[in-house]
Design an enzyme around this catalytic site. Sequence first.
Site, PDB file in Angstrom:
ATOM      1  N   ASP A 206      33.434  13.597  10.621  1.00 44.04           N
ATOM      2  CA  ASP A 206      32.634  12.359  10.383  1.00 44.04           C
ATOM      3  C   ASP A 206      32.862  12.061  12.149  1.00 44.04           C
ATOM      4  O   ASP A 206      31.955  11.526  12.964  1.00 44.04           O
ATOM      5  CB  ASP A 206      32.298  12.425   9.438  1.00 44.04           C
ATOM      6  CG  ASP A 206      31.848  12.642   8.445  1.00 44.04           C
ATOM      7  OD1 ASP A 206      32.120  14.147   8.619  1.00 44.04           O
ATOM      8  OD2 ASP A 206      31.998  12.172   6.966  1.00 44.04           O
TER       9      ASP A 206
ATOM     10  N   GLU B  36      38.913   4.129   7.285  1.00 46.60           N
ATOM     11  CA  GLU B  36      38.568   4.868   6.381  1.00 46.60           C
ATOM     12  C   GLU B  36      40.154   5.103   5.607  1.00 46.60           C
ATOM     13  O   GLU B  36      40.004   5.044   3.987  1.00 46.60           O
ATOM     14  CB  GLU B  36      37.032   5.879   6.778  1.00 46.60           C
ATOM     15  CG  GLU B  36      36.300   5.139   7.903  1.00 46.60           C
ATOM     16  CD  GLU B  36      35.276   6.410   7.104  1.00 46.60           C
ATOM     17  OE1 GLU B  36      34.608   6.076   5.908  1.00 46.60           O
ATOM     18  OE2 GLU B  36      34.560   7.007   7.838  1.00 46.60           O
TER      19      GLU B  36
ATOM     20  N   THR C 179      36.388  21.363   4.282  1.00 46.26           N
ATOM     21  CA  THR C 179      37.091  22.106   5.009  1.00 46.26           C
ATOM     22  C   THR C 179      38.026  21.764   6.289  1.00 46.26           C
ATOM     23  O   THR C 179      39.131  21.811   6.361  1.00 46.26           O
ATOM     24  CB  THR C 179      36.833  23.596   5.813  1.00 46.26           C
ATOM     25  OG1 THR C 179      35.303  22.739   5.966  1.00 46.26           O
ATOM     26  CG2 THR C 179      36.485  24.694   5.165  1.00 46.26           C
TER      27      THR C 179
ATOM     28  N   GLU D 215      32.198  22.313   4.235  1.00 44.62           N
ATOM     29  CA  GLU D 215      31.843  21.679   3.456  1.00 44.62           C
ATOM     30  C   GLU D 215      33.496  21.720   2.657  1.00 44.62           C
ATOM     31  O   GLU D 215      34.102  22.564   2.288  1.00 44.62           O
ATOM     32  CB  GLU D 215      31.260  21.868   2.276  1.00 44.62           C
ATOM     33  CG  GLU D 215      30.434  20.646   2.474  1.00 44.62           C
ATOM     34  CD  GLU D 215      29.804  19.385   3.595  1.00 44.62           C
ATOM     35  OE1 GLU D 215      30.461  19.392   4.102  1.00 44.62           O
ATOM     36  OE2 GLU D 215      28.683  20.508   3.696  1.00 44.62           O
TER      37      GLU D 215
HETATM   38  C1  GLA Z   1      32.560  13.414   4.153  1.00 45.57           C
HETATM   39  C2  GLA Z   1      34.449  13.159   4.747  1.00 45.57           C
HETATM   40  C3  GLA Z   1      34.387  14.223   5.749  1.00 45.57           C
HETATM   41  C4  GLA Z   1      34.114  16.188   5.250  1.00 45.57           C
HETATM   42  C5  GLA Z   1      33.456  15.685   4.135  1.00 45.57           C
HETATM   43  C6  GLA Z   1      32.853  17.038   3.253  1.00 45.57           C
HETATM   44  O1  GLA Z   1      31.716  13.192   4.498  1.00 45.57           O
HETATM   45  O2  GLA Z   1      34.408  11.898   5.592  1.00 45.57           O
HETATM   46  O3  GLA Z   1      35.586  14.572   6.139  1.00 45.57           O
HETATM   47  O4  GLA Z   1      35.359  15.953   4.333  1.00 45.57           O
HETATM   48  O5  GLA Z   1      33.642  15.179   3.037  1.00 45.57           O
HETATM   49  O6  GLA Z   1      32.474  18.446   3.989  1.00 45.57           O
END
Ligand code: GLA
Length: 355
Positions: A164, A152, A28, A26
Amino acid sequence: MSFKDLFQDDYLFTNNAHARVNLIGEHTDYTGGYVMPSLLNFKTTIQISKNNMEEYQVYSENFDEHKNFTDFLKSKNNDWIDYVKGCLFVFYEENKHIPNTYLNIFISSTIPMGRGISSSSALCVAILKTLNDYFKTDYPEKHIAILAQKVERNYIGVSGGIMDQMVSSIGIHRKAFFLDCLSLKFELIDLPNDWVFCLVDSAVQRNLRDSAYNERYNQLKKAEEYLKADYLGSIKPDQFDENKINDELILKRARHVITENARVLEAKQSIINEDIKLFGKLMNESHKSYAKDFEASTKDVDKIIERSILSGAEGARLTGGGFGGFTVSLIHKNKYEDWKKNINKFYDSKNIFEV
Ligand code: GLA
């Protein structure tokens, strides 16, 4: 309501993209580290056709709202339509030779929103995949992910990473998607058949999520400055000289990311070795670090984690950007029925989803 009911026409192209659960890793991704999400069955579907109305016409089934527009200006108060406008804006920017083409766009989705399973990235990826089909631009999946990230970051204005979009575009259900966020090299790894991952919804509102997320992002960039490193992801725990950061808060944030990267690498190996105990232990350590050093958890979330482990899970953690949303637990298939019975004493089945 169907596309045909609404637009009195058949759609020409349809595509979709799935939500994800991050198993471990997370915050990272935007520091050049590792992540390991997997796809969920929840998905967003887009249907499109050309129209003769001299304006874009978009319908969202979830919001039951119909919106029309002719330009790609962002609205003043965060609105779902901005994601559609942002995708069109980024897509046309990339394809200056394609003339502005008014479209009917129908959006339907089974993804619960604002729960840390990346409903917004799935929306962008689904729209861009459908535009890619419609305009025959022939983009590889990785490029779709990069464009979705641009929407985004540059259009919506959230300092997110690439996790994501990459998993939503390329991932496969029941496979872990190990990603090196610097090189964008990935591996799809089968999850062992007797491992069950389950989501429990904390139902915690994530209102402050975007501002808190951006704050964490800036703190980690500050840590990189202290450490004179291009990316925190390049620093191994045994190379981490904590004395170089003389700000307690920044130090804690950096410690989370540096230890988390090491956990992702170990977690990947534990899947390959089918070592459920080790994977569970790493999830628990990850949550502890996310809650204590990164301060991204909440009391309600911590309670779910504690109850899930007491109910028989091998490990549990908050998944996604933080500050509420879904938790993910790992349970051995043989213990699953007991776990479900125990956790149901606290949380209703409608808030529990098998991955
Ligand atoms: C969100 C962001 C991702 C990532 C997570 C944390 O989902 O969109 O890019 O940074 O938080 O791990």
